[in-house]
Design an enzyme around this catalytic site. Structure first.
Site, mmCIF file in Angstrom:
data_model
loop_
_atom_site.group_PDB
_atom_site.id
_atom_site.type_symbol
_atom_site.label_atom_id
_atom_site.label_comp_id
_atom_site.label_asym_id
_atom_site.label_seq_id
_atom_site.Cartn_x
_atom_site.Cartn_y
_atom_site.Cartn_z
ATOM 1 N N GLY B 29 0.833 -1.194 0.000
ATOM 2 C CA GLY B 29 0.000 0.000 0.000
ATOM 3 C C GLY B 29 0.870 1.247 0.000
ATOM 4 N N SER B 36 3.456 -1.151 8.369
ATOM 5 C CA SER B 36 4.316 -1.659 9.444
ATOM 6 C C SER B 36 3.584 -1.622 10.780
ATOM 7 C CB SER B 36 5.598 -0.830 9.525
ATOM 8 O OG SER B 36 6.262 -0.852 8.289
ATOM 9 N N ASP B 105 6.515 -7.447 5.227
ATOM 10 C CA ASP B 105 6.216 -6.012 5.266
ATOM 11 C C ASP B 105 6.941 -5.355 4.095
ATOM 12 O OD1 ASP B 105 5.414 -3.488 6.095
ATOM 13 O OD2 ASP B 105 7.129 -3.239 7.427
ATOM 14 N N ASN B 160 -7.517 1.554 6.688
ATOM 15 C CA ASN B 160 -6.885 1.854 7.974
ATOM 16 C C ASN B 160 -7.169 3.287 8.440
ATOM 17 O OD1 ASN B 160 -5.211 1.390 10.201
ATOM 18 N ND2 ASN B 160 -3.392 2.148 9.113
ATOM 19 N N ASP B 163 -9.891 5.628 12.911
ATOM 20 C CA ASP B 163 -9.997 6.570 14.040
ATOM 21 C C ASP B 163 -9.911 8.019 13.568
ATOM 22 O OD1 ASP B 163 -7.295 5.533 13.472
ATOM 23 O OD2 ASP B 163 -6.625 6.990 14.981
ATOM 24 N N SER B 478 34.711 -37.868 -40.024
ATOM 25 C CA SER B 478 33.359 -37.832 -40.609
ATOM 26 C C SER B 478 32.290 -38.039 -39.558
ATOM 27 C CB SER B 478 33.226 -38.909 -41.689
ATOM 28 O OG SER B 478 34.157 -38.638 -42.713
ATOM 29 N N SER B 545 43.865 -33.930 -45.069
ATOM 30 C CA SER B 545 44.781 -32.802 -45.235
ATOM 31 C C SER B 545 46.096 -33.000 -44.470
ATOM 32 C CB SER B 545 44.109 -31.487 -44.824
ATOM 33 O OG SER B 545 43.451 -31.598 -43.578
HETATM 34 N N1 LIG Z 1 -4.284 7.612 13.692
HETATM 35 C C1 LIG Z 1 -3.767 6.523 13.175
HETATM 36 N N2 LIG Z 1 -2.484 6.525 12.776
HETATM 37 C C2 LIG Z 1 -1.964 5.407 12.261
HETATM 38 C C3 LIG Z 1 -2.727 4.228 12.121
HETATM 39 N N3 LIG Z 1 -1.937 3.275 11.560
HETATM 40 C C4 LIG Z 1 -0.737 3.856 11.389
HETATM 41 N N4 LIG Z 1 -0.738 5.130 11.794
HETATM 42 C C5 LIG Z 1 0.381 6.065 11.755
HETATM 43 O O1 LIG Z 1 0.790 6.295 10.416
HETATM 44 C C6 LIG Z 1 2.193 6.510 10.360
HETATM 45 C C7 LIG Z 1 2.824 5.596 9.324
HETATM 46 O O2 LIG Z 1 2.693 4.246 9.739
HETATM 47 P P1 LIG Z 1 3.645 3.087 9.193
HETATM 48 O O3 LIG Z 1 3.109 1.817 9.736
HETATM 49 O O4 LIG Z 1 5.068 3.374 9.414
HETATM 50 O O5 LIG Z 1 3.327 3.184 7.642
HETATM 51 P P2 LIG Z 1 3.834 2.225 6.461
HETATM 52 O O6 LIG Z 1 2.673 1.972 5.597
HETATM 53 O O7 LIG Z 1 4.520 1.056 7.021
HETATM 54 O O8 LIG Z 1 4.842 3.203 5.688
HETATM 55 P P3 LIG Z 1 6.030 2.781 4.658
HETATM 56 O O9 LIG Z 1 6.476 1.440 5.080
HETATM 57 O O10 LIG Z 1 7.069 3.803 4.797
HETATM 58 O O11 LIG Z 1 5.400 2.770 3.324
HETATM 59 C C8 LIG Z 1 2.719 6.269 11.761
HETATM 60 O O12 LIG Z 1 2.968 7.491 12.395
HETATM 61 C C9 LIG Z 1 1.605 5.512 12.432
HETATM 62 O O13 LIG Z 1 1.566 5.739 13.827
HETATM 63 C C10 LIG Z 1 -4.094 4.257 12.550
HETATM 64 O O14 LIG Z 1 -4.832 3.272 12.466
HETATM 65 N N5 LIG Z 1 -4.551 5.425 13.047
HETATM 66 MG MG LIG Z 2 6.424 0.383 6.712
#
Ligand SMILES: Nc1nc2c(ncn2[C@@H]2O[C@H](COP(=O)(O)OP(=O)(O)OP(=O)(O)O)[C@@H](O)[C@H]2O)c(=O)[nH]1
Ligand SMILES: [Mg+2]
Lengths: 278, 653
Positions: B29, B36, B105, B160, B163, B478, B545
């Site tokens: 994504g 992550s 991941d 995702n 919230d 041959s 030859s």
């Molecule tokens: N409010 C909120 N923040 C979130 C949520 N999930 C992730 N975040 C925030 O989004 C930011 C990026 O999250 P990562 O998990 O590092 O994103 P990623 O998709 O792994 O990013 P890359 O690996 O760099 O592509 C972080 O600061 C998280 O805390 C959620 O469900 N709600």
């Molecule tokens: Mg990540």
């Protein structure tokens, strides 16, 4: 095919690709469980004949049992064995002003000098273009980012921020001058897979992995084998492989917890790895 | 602790632990959408982390003055933690009560697409993650497109950061309908859409009250519904040959059964040459008894009944249902490398264990993979992160399959310099045609431009050359000449034999066996060979030859015109040749019935520095023929600079 068959088939495939791709291949061998699985897989890959030399980096801090095992295995498997010691570092001569050892230095420095530098020395002497190593992804988070074929530069550095892509079993097999490739056939194996395979194949391993009574009446075993001054046994009653597996399925501490060098400083592993440690 | 045990004895017990297969799931994504975080959360909430891990990272984050992030559990590199982005893929084992997983991941930043592909290519299933607030972004589309190219069909979409949008169902439904439409164009139908909050742990392991309007499964439940990709055992056999080992008296063919299965005794055909033999044995070290069959996925070592010429790269099949073969393929490819991929510049194509030089001869269209719209105009070049439909031509025939039929042998990578630059899947394969020759467009240049030797070589795929086989009567000239002719033919190399005896029926019919006539005989054969090599053929000359000076003369004729010349000394001792005496000539010469017979009544001057010497009395015919074939292939190979020059010229037309 079950999971172990799949892991075996993939590792054998990788070993054969490596043997085809490099003219001067070498397999470091620590005599630990992963190393011995690699020997076994090599035997399988090449129908009984291991067509490359096997290298033991001897830190001079080896457990006597391990050295005994080394001699036994050398004969048993008909190994072309190279033993390398960084003599200069131990004796404090050459570029060293002082003898390097656990008595006087911290574990990170000793590991670097007696393992990484020793390896660099033997690489320079023998001009190996690839090393087959037994690392696994589950050992440490940075290792989780490894590739099967991973290039290292002339300084042995791992450019983990810019790794070549690797997919569909097509690997990086061409090297730039000064580079070498780390071939990592066990990458997909988990610690428990290694044990399951050792059990299934009845692969001989050093007996230090099995629990024995210590001086305090409790039982201990080694989970990972390193240099004796920094490798501590863990409390365990596992005296055969099944018991080890059963134990692994419930423990949550990491495998290298018994090694001092790893938590000596934060992110020590990443630093060591980037510097060329295996 | 000092008890010493016998090192070889491994204590065992009979509690056996079952081994299970692992399902590999990749999370993809757009950057920062929370991949992550979701994985860190999943590990945490299922109690899968090593003891003290969260505490350790919490403390470490505090020390560095950073707020704790679940993503830190995955982002292992210092750089990743500091910048809050994932750079490379991480693969971690994970276990639920139901089964074992490997969670992959992948980074979401466009810059790291090659790492995303590396992670996603091996997955059985994928979670596409979308930020409810931001909605569909560039990588949300590009990743989906790559998943479809990589052949990943089981997909769940996680919406995702619910919230941040007040857990509103309308927002979720909007993302769902937009994305469903886009995925539909790719033929992707997700199993589920799941609203979640990775950060707060909502709808991860169980349904959450905040999102009670969601009737579908939580993430964990959706994962448990995925299937492990079944190994393709109902497909025809594809045995990909990695190497041939001769560690002892056995000649072992090592390789992997990518699809199908293989039995001892079955006929096996090797492509692209189409040579066949029977499987004599399956070799296995330390096996209680040798296996009689091998199944899909196995790395095996086999021996053959009849020693045929096979080499690394060959694909073995059953006599029917073999792969397609040819020099051209139509493919869709994705490009990951900074340096773009232009038309007509040579690269290495790797398919299975085949590795051949090839180039793009046509770029049908380039897609902007984030919109799926074709780029306007005819770009003539493919840039990083683009996807294109192309026609590729290889320097020699390769064996392959259509990707939708057999994916293992229907996909390839492109190597430029020393690194993999991109990959592709084969869209079309003609299973009937024996071999497809150069496209019509390029043939047009034949009539409008003078056909130089280089252009001829380009068309043949090799250059003309003269192989001069010299040796005593009965030494094997041959036999080797006809064997070589056959091998070259099978490899798509155009060759022809000039046989001393045959020439004497026509071109040299007026010549006898005096030293002078023998010289003239060789001169005529040499000139003829040169002309034919000039025309582009690999000419195999098979003549006794006997005189060094005559052979040197032919070498000079060829070299003067830039024709590669290889003198091959077929060396067998006189007594061996005489014992073989296939046509009874030695007997007659000994009896004095034939005058001036080489070796008996006329001298043979052995070459002083032949390009190749073959001792036919010491090696098997098969081995000798292998050496000779390799030599001939090398001699007729187009040298590198010539390719570059010719391409430069070709591009200018
Ligand atoms: N409010 C909120 N923040 C979130 C949520 N999930 C992730 N975040 C925030 O989004 C930011 C990026 O999250 P990562 O998990 O590092 O994103 P990623 O998709 O792994 O990013 P890359 O690996 O760099 O592509 C972080 O600061 C998280 O805390 C959620 O469900 N709600
Ligand atoms: Mg990540």
């Amino acid at each position: 095919m079950d999971h172990l068959d799949q892991l075996e088939a993939q590792s054998v495939y990788i070993l054969r690709e490596a043997y085809h791709s490099f003219s001067n291949l070498c397999m470091p061998w620590s005599m630990g469980k992963d190393s011995n699985v690699l020997i076994w897989l090599s035997k399988k890959a090449f129908c009984g004949k291991i067509p490359y030399p096997v290298l033991h980096i001897d830190t001079t801090y080896e457990f006597p049992e391990m050295l005994e095992f080394r001699e036994w295995a050398r004969k048993e498997y008909d190994l072309d064995l190279i033993v390398k010691i960084n003599e200069d570092a131990r004796a404090g001569r050459g570029t060293y002003t002082q003898s390097v050892g656990y008595e006087t230095h911290d574990p990170v420095t000793v590991t670097h000098e007696l393992k990484t530098v020793a390896l660099q020395q033997v690489m320079a002497e023998r001009k190996f273009d690839a090393l087959i190593t037994g690392i696994r992804r589950d050992e440490d988070p940075t290792r989780a980012k490894e590739r099967y074929f991973s290039p290292r530069n002339a300084e042995f550095e791992w450019d983990y921020k810019d790794q070549p892509p690797e997919f569909w079993n097509q690997f990086t097999t061409a090297i730039e001058p000064g580079e070498h490739i780390r071939v990592q056939p066990l990458l997909d194996w988990a610690e428990v897979d290694i044990w399951r395979y050792i059990e299934r194949e009845k692969i001989p391993i050093p007996t230090m992995y099995f629990a024995r009574p210590g001086d305090d009446g409790k039982k201990y075993r080694f989970r990972s084998l390193g240099c004796w001054p920094i490798t501590k046994p863990v409390e365990s009653t596992a005296s055969n492989i099944s018991e080890i597996i059963a134990e692994l399925l419930v423990t949550k501490t990491s495998e290298r917890a018994g090694r001092a060098q790893d938590h000596h400083e934060r992110n020590a592993m990443q630093k060591l790895r980037a510097k060329g440690f295996m | 602790m000092q008890t010493t045990l016998e090192p070889t004895k491994v204590p065992t017990s009979d509690i056996s632990v079952p081994t299970s297969q692992k399902l590999r799931i990749v999370i993809v994504g757009h950057v920062d959408h929370g991949k992550s975080t979701l994985i860190g959360r999943l590990f945490h909430d299922t109690n899968s982390l090593p003891e003290g891990k969260v505490e350790q990272i919490r403390k470490a984050s505090e020390l560095e003055g950073m707020e704790f992030e679940f993503a830190f559990l995955l982002d292992a590199l210092l750089e990743e933690q500091a910048q809050n982005i994932t750079i490379d893929t991480t693969q971690l084992p994970f276990r639920t009560e139901k089964r074992e997983y490997v969670i992959i991941d992948a980074p979401g930043h466009k810059e790291f697409l090659k790492n995303m592909v590396t992670g996603a290519a091996s997955a059985d299933a994928a979670i596409l993650l979308i930020d409810a607030n931001e909605g569909i972004q560039e990588q949300s589309k590009r990743h989906a497109y790559l998943l479809s190219l990589l052949g990943i069909r089981q997909i769940v979409v996680a919406v995702n950061k619910m919230d941040l949008v007040g857990y509103r169902q309308e927002r979720f439904e909007k993302v769902r309908s937009d994305y469903t439409e886009f995925l539909g164009k790719l033929g992707i139908v997700p199993q589920h859409f799941v609203p979640i909050s990775a950060k707060l742990g909502l709808n991860i392991t169980k349904a959450s009250p905040e999102l009670e309007w969601h009737k579908g499964p939580a993430i964990l439940e959706a994962l448990e519904q995925f299937q492990i990709s079944a190994p393709p055992d109902d497909l025809p056999l594809r045995f990909v040959l990695q190497d041939i080992y001769r560690f002892d008296e056995r000649r072992i063919l090592a390789g992997r059964i990518e699809t199908g299965s293989l039995q001892v005794g079955q006929e096996i055909v090797f492509w692209p040459d189409g040579k066949s033999s029977r499987v004599k044995s399956i070799e296995e070290w330390n096996a209680p008894e040798p296996p009689t069959s091998a199944l899909v996925g196995e790395s095996v070592a086999i021996t053959l009944e009849e020693q045929i010429f096979v080499e690394r790269g060959d694909i073995g099949s059953a006599p029917d249902h073999g792969p397609a073969e040819g020099r051209e393929i139509q493919a869709s490819l994705f490009w990951l490398q900074n340096d773009p991929l232009p038309l007509n510049v040579p690269f290495t194509l790797k398919l299975g264990t085949q590795s051949v030089e090839a180039r793009l001869v046509e770029i049908t269209r380039v897609l902007d993979s984030s919109t799926l719209e074709p780029l306007a105009g005819n770009p003539g070049i493919i840039h990083k992160n683009e996807v294109a439909d192309v026609r590729i031509r290889a320097r020699k025939p390769i064996a392959f399959d259509r990707h939708d039929r057999i994916s293992e042998t229907g996909r390839f990578v492109i190597v430029t310099g020393k690194r993999i630059g991109g990959g592709g899947i084969i869209r079309e394969a003609d299973y009937q045609d024996e071999m497809r020759l150069a496209g019509a467009a390029e043939n047009l240049t034949w009539t409008v431009s003078p056909v130089t030797r280089e252009l001829r070589a380009e068309n043949f795929g090799h250059r003309g050359a003269v192989l001069w086989l010299t040796g005593l009567s009965g030494s094997g000239k041959s036999t080797l000449a006809t064997g070589l002719d056959y091998h070259l033919h099978r490899r798509g190399i155009f060759s022809y034999i000039l046989d001393g005896d045959n020439l004497r029926h026509g071109l040299c019919a007026n010549l006898g066996f005096s030293a002078e006539d023998r010289s003239e005989n060789i001169r005529r054969a040499g000139e003829t060979a040169r002309l034919m090599a000039e025309a582009g053929l690999v000419v195999i000359c098979s003549l006794i030859s006997p005189f060094r000076a005559d052979r040197e003369n032919v070498r000079k004729i060829c070299h003067r015109d830039g024709i590669p010349f290889g003198e091959v000394f077929i060396n067998a001792p006189l007594d061996v040749c005489e014992a073989r005496d296939p046509r009874g000539l030695y007997k007659r010469a000994r009896a004095g019935e034939i005058k001036e017979f080489t070796g008996i009544s006329s001298p043979y001057e052995a070459p002083l520095a032949p390009e190749l010497e073959l001792r036919t009395a010491e090696h098997t015919l098969e081995n000798t023929l292998l050496d000779l074939t390799h030599f001939a292939v090398e001699l007729s190979r187009i040298p590198e600079p010539q390719i570059a020059e010719e391409l430069a010229r070709g591009a200018g037309i």
